[in-house]
Scaffold this motif. Structure first.
Motif, PDB file in Angstrom:
ATOM      1  N   LYS A 115     -28.590  68.546   9.868  1.00 36.71           N
ATOM      2  CA  LYS A 115     -27.457  69.334  10.345  1.00 36.71           C
ATOM      3  C   LYS A 115     -27.857  70.624  11.057  1.00 36.71           C
ATOM      4  O   LYS A 115     -27.336  70.902  12.158  1.00 36.71           O
ATOM      5  N   PRO A 116     -28.750  71.456  10.497  1.00 32.58           N
ATOM      6  CA  PRO A 116     -29.091  72.712  11.186  1.00 32.58           C
ATOM      7  C   PRO A 116     -29.639  72.485  12.586  1.00 32.58           C
ATOM      8  O   PRO A 116     -29.355  73.267  13.504  1.00 32.58           O
ATOM      9  N   PHE A 117     -30.403  71.408  12.773  1.00 32.71           N
ATOM     10  CA  PHE A 117     -31.034  71.179  14.072  1.00 32.71           C
ATOM     11  C   PHE A 117     -30.059  70.583  15.080  1.00 32.71           C
ATOM     12  O   PHE A 117     -30.210  70.795  16.290  1.00 32.71           O
ATOM     13  N   PHE A 118     -29.085  69.836  14.587  1.00 35.46           N
ATOM     14  CA  PHE A 118     -27.984  69.438  15.458  1.00 35.46           C
ATOM     15  C   PHE A 118     -27.266  70.667  15.991  1.00 35.46           C
ATOM     16  O   PHE A 118     -27.060  70.823  17.201  1.00 35.46           O
ATOM     17  N   LEU A 119     -26.872  71.560  15.079  1.00 31.15           N
ATOM     18  CA  LEU A 119     -26.086  72.730  15.460  1.00 31.15           C
ATOM     19  C   LEU A 119     -26.878  73.661  16.369  1.00 31.15           C
ATOM     20  O   LEU A 119     -26.360  74.134  17.390  1.00 31.15           O
ATOM     21  N   ILE A 120     -28.133  73.921  16.003  1.00 33.30           N
ATOM     22  CA  ILE A 120     -28.966  74.785  16.846  1.00 33.30           C
ATOM     23  C   ILE A 120     -29.186  74.138  18.212  1.00 33.30           C
ATOM     24  O   ILE A 120     -29.089  74.794  19.257  1.00 33.30           O
ATOM     25  N   GLY A 121     -29.470  72.831  18.205  1.00 33.98           N
ATOM     26  CA  GLY A 121     -29.705  72.126  19.458  1.00 33.98           C
ATOM     27  C   GLY A 121     -28.505  72.163  20.381  1.00 33.98           C
ATOM     28  O   GLY A 121     -28.629  72.440  21.579  1.00 33.98           O
ATOM     29  N   ILE A 122     -27.319  71.869  19.843  1.00 32.59           N
ATOM     30  CA  ILE A 122     -26.104  71.894  20.665  1.00 32.59           C
ATOM     31  C   ILE A 122     -25.847  73.306  21.184  1.00 32.59           C
ATOM     32  O   ILE A 122     -25.498  73.511  22.349  1.00 32.59           O
ATOM     33  N   GLY A 123     -26.041  74.308  20.308  1.00 34.27           N
ATOM     34  CA  GLY A 123     -25.823  75.693  20.720  1.00 34.27           C
ATOM     35  C   GLY A 123     -26.762  76.109  21.830  1.00 34.27           C
ATOM     36  O   GLY A 123     -26.332  76.686  22.849  1.00 34.27           O
TER      37      GLY A 123
END
Length: 523
Positions: free
Chosen positions: A75-83
Motif C-alpha cells: 500500500k505505501p508504495f502504491f500511494l507514493i508511486g501514484i503521488g
C-alpha cells in the motif's frame, strides 16, 4: 490477503488496475505528441533523453520497490508511486524547456517504477498461484489497451489542443486511483528483523545507469567503440561484480542472489530478457515497413499496427484464463513463443509487394503468441519463491524484460543502420553525373521515407531532368530499407527461438488452488 472475500478482492483489484492503467497510458500517450512538444520547446538534440530519463529512473525503482514492498507492504508504495507520478505528469505539462521536461519525466519514471511491479506483486498477494494466471493476463492486457488508447489520444490532443493536456488529461484518473488504493487496499505491519540494503541499492542503481546509458547512446550519441561507451560498459561490468560481492554479505539484500538457484526463477528471467529483445523486432519496426516501404500514411500505419496489440490483449486474457482453468503453463509458454518465432520469420520475408492484409495476419500471429506466452513468466517466477520474496520476484521479471527491451533497441537499431548502409553502398552509381550525385547524396537518408510531406516537397523542387534519378534513388532507399528490416525481423525471430527453446528447461510445478475465503457478516 488470499483469505479475503470475493467482493473484497474485486474492489481491491479495481483499485490496482486503475493505478496500473494510469501509469501505463501516461507512458504511451507521449510518443505521438513528442515531435510537436520538441518543436515548441526546442532541444532536438535531447530528444532521446525524454525517454531515457523515464527508463532509467523506472528501472532503478522497480527492484527497490519490489524489496521494500515485501518489507513494508504494497500500500505505501502504491500511494507514493501514484503521488510522485501525478506530480511528475503535472510538472511535465508546465515545462518551459526541454531540460525541465527531461527532469519531470524522470520524476514520472520514479512513480512508474513504484506502481507497476507493486501492482503485479499485489495480484500475487490477493490470489493463489493458480488464480493469478487469469488476473495477470488481465493486467498484461492493460498495457496493450493503453498502447492503443494512448497514442490515439496523444495525436488528437496535439492536433486540436495544447500539448500540455497530453500530461494532464488523465490526472483525474490518478486522483481516483489514489483514493481507491487509500480506502480499499489493506495495510500490513512492517516485517520485523528486516533491514534496508542501502549499499546494494546504490550499487545496483549505478550499474543500471551505466548499462542503460551505454545501450541507449551506443550507435546514436557516440560510436560503439568510443571511450564513453566502452567506459560505461566497463563501469556496468565492475558494478555487477561489486553488486554480487555486496549482496552476498548483506543481511537483507535488495535482490537476493540465492533466488537464482531456483531453476524456474532463473530461466523465467532469462526468457523474459530474450523476449524483451525479440519483441522490438515485431513491434518497434513495423511502422518503418508500413510507412517507408509500403508508403502508407502515419494514420493508416497506426491502424494496421494496432492489430498486433489487439491480438496481444485478447491472447493475454485468454491465456491467463486457461492457466487458471487447467493449472498448466509450460506448454502454453512454449506454444506462444514458437508462434511468435513463426510470425517474426514470416515478417522477414516481406517486401514492397506484400499485401497489407497478409501483414495483418503476421502481426496477429506475433501478438497472439506474445500474449499467451508472456503471461506465464511472471507467474513462474512468483511460483518459484516463498511469499516473503513475492515483490522481489515480480520486480526481477519486470527489470530483466526492461533491460532486454533496451538491448533490443540498441542491437536491432545497429543492425538496421548497418544493413542499410551496406546495401546502399552495393548499388552501382557510376552512371550518375557528378553534379547530380552531389545533390542526390543529400537524399540518401532513410528517414525521408517516413516523412512523405518532406519527400513530396523535395521532389517538387527538383528540375525535371533529375526526377528519374531521384525516383531511382528512392527506389534504392526502399529496397535497402526492406533488406535491413528483413535482417531485423530475422534476428528477432532467432532471439525469440532461443527464448522458446529455453522454455523446455522450465519445470511444471503444480499451482496451488485458492485459499478459503473470509466469511461475511451475513454468513
Amino acid at each position: 490477503m488470499e483469505h479475503l472475500s470475493h467482493k473484497e478482492k474485486m474492489t481491491i483489484i479495481v483499485a490496482i488496475i486503475s493505478a496500473q492503467f494510469f501509469a501505463a497510458v501516461n507512458q504511451t500517450i507521449v510518443g505521438n505528441a513528442l515531435p510537436k512538444i520538441i518543436a515548441d520547446l526546442g532541444g532536438i538534440d535531447y530528444y532521446s533523453w525524454v525517454f531515457t530519463s523515464f527508463m532509467l529512473t523506472s528501472a532503478i525503482m522497480t527492484v527497490v520497490a519490489g524489496k521494500l514492498s515485501d518489507i513494508f507492504g504494497r500500500k505505501p508504495f502504491f500511494l507514493i508511486g501514484i503521488g510522485v507520478f501525478t506530480v511528475g505528469a503535472f510538472l511535465s505539462g508546465l515545462s518551459a524547456t526541454i531540460e525541465q521536461l527531461i527532469i519531470f519525466r524522470a520524476i514520472q519514471g520514479i512513480g512508474a517504477g513504484l506502481i507497476i511491479p507493486t501492482a503485479f506483486a499485489a495480484v500475487g498477494d490477493l490470489f493463489s498461484p493458480r488464480e493469478r494466471g487469469k488476473w495477470q493476463g488481465i493486467m498484461s492486457s492493460v498495457f496493450g489497451i493503453s498502447s492503443v488508447i494512448g497514442p490515439t489520444i496523444g495525436g488528437y490532443i496535439v492536433d486540436n489542443l495544447e500539448w500540455k493536456w497530453v500530461f494532464w488529461v488523465f490526472l483525474p484518473l490518478g486522483i481516483v486511483a489514489f483514493v481507491l488504493i487509500w480506502r480499499l487496499f489493506p495495510s500490513v505491519e512492517r516485517r520485523q528483523n528486516e533491514t534496508i540494503d542501502y549499499l546494494g541499492s546504490i550499487v545496483l542503481a549505478a550499474t543500471l545507469v551505466s548499462l542503460l546509458l551505454g545501450l541507449s547512446w551506443g550507435g546514436t550519441e557516440y560510436a560503439w567503440d568510443s571511450g564513453v561507451i566502452l567506459g560505461l560498459f566497463a563501469g556496468a561490468i565492475i558494478g555487477v561484480i561489486l553488486f554480487i560481492f555486496v549482496e552476498n554479505r548483506a543481511k537483507s539484500p535488495i535482490l537476493p542472489l540465492h533466488l537464482f538457484k531456483y531453476s524456474n526463477f532463473a530461466f523465467s528471467n532469462l526468457i523474459g530478457f530474450a523476449v524483451g529483445i525479440g519483441m522490438f523486432g515485431g513491434i518497434m519496426y513495423i511502422p518503418y515497413f508500413l510507412q517507408g516501404v509500403l508508403g502508407y500514411s502515419a494514420t493508416h500505419s497506426s491502424f494496421i499496427s494496432m492489430t498486433m496489440t489487439l491480438g496481444l490483449v485478447a491472447a493475454s486474457t485468454f491465456g491467463g484464463n486457461l492457466i487458471t482453468k487447467t493449472g498448466k503453463y509450460k506448454r502454453q509458454a512454449t506454444l506462444g513463443l514458437f508462434l511468435t518465432v513463426i510470425g517474426l520469420y514470416l515478417m522477414s520475408t516481406m517486401d514492397a509487394g506484400t499485401n497489407q492484409f497478409v501483414l495483418v495476419g503476421y502481426q496477429l500471429l506475433v501478438g497472439f503468441g506474445i500474449g499467451i506466452g508472456l503471461t506465464v513468466f511472471t507467474l513462474v517466477a512468483q511460483n518459484s519463491v516463498s511469499q516473503d520474496y513475492l515483490g522481489v520476484a515480480t520486480a526481477a521479471t519486470q527489470l530483466f524484460r526492461s533491460i532486454g527491451g533496451t538491448v533490443g533497441v540498441a542491437v536491432l537499431g545497429t543492425v538496421l543502420n548497418t544493413s542499410m548502409k551496406n546495401k546502399l553502398e552495393s548499388y552501382d552509381t557510376s552512371a550518375i553525373p557528378p553534379e547530380a550525385a552531389e545533390t542526390l547524396a543529400k537524399f540518401q537518408n532513410p528517414a525521408l521515407l517516413l516523412d512523405h510531406t518532406q519527400l513530396d516537397a523535395i521532389e517538387s523542387k527538383l528540375p525535371a531532368e533529375m526526377l528519374p534519378l531521384f525516383n531511382e534513388m528512392i527506389h534504392h532507399l526502399q529496397d535497402a530499407l526492406t533488406y535491413a528490416l528483413s535482417n531485423v525481423f530475422m534476428l528477432s525471430s532467432v532471439v525469440m527461438l532461443v527464448a522458446a527453446l529455453l522454455t523446455f528447461f522450465i519445470s511444471e510445478v503444480p499451482l496451488r488452488g485458492k485459499a478459503p475465503e473470509a466469511k461475511t457478516k451475513a454468513e
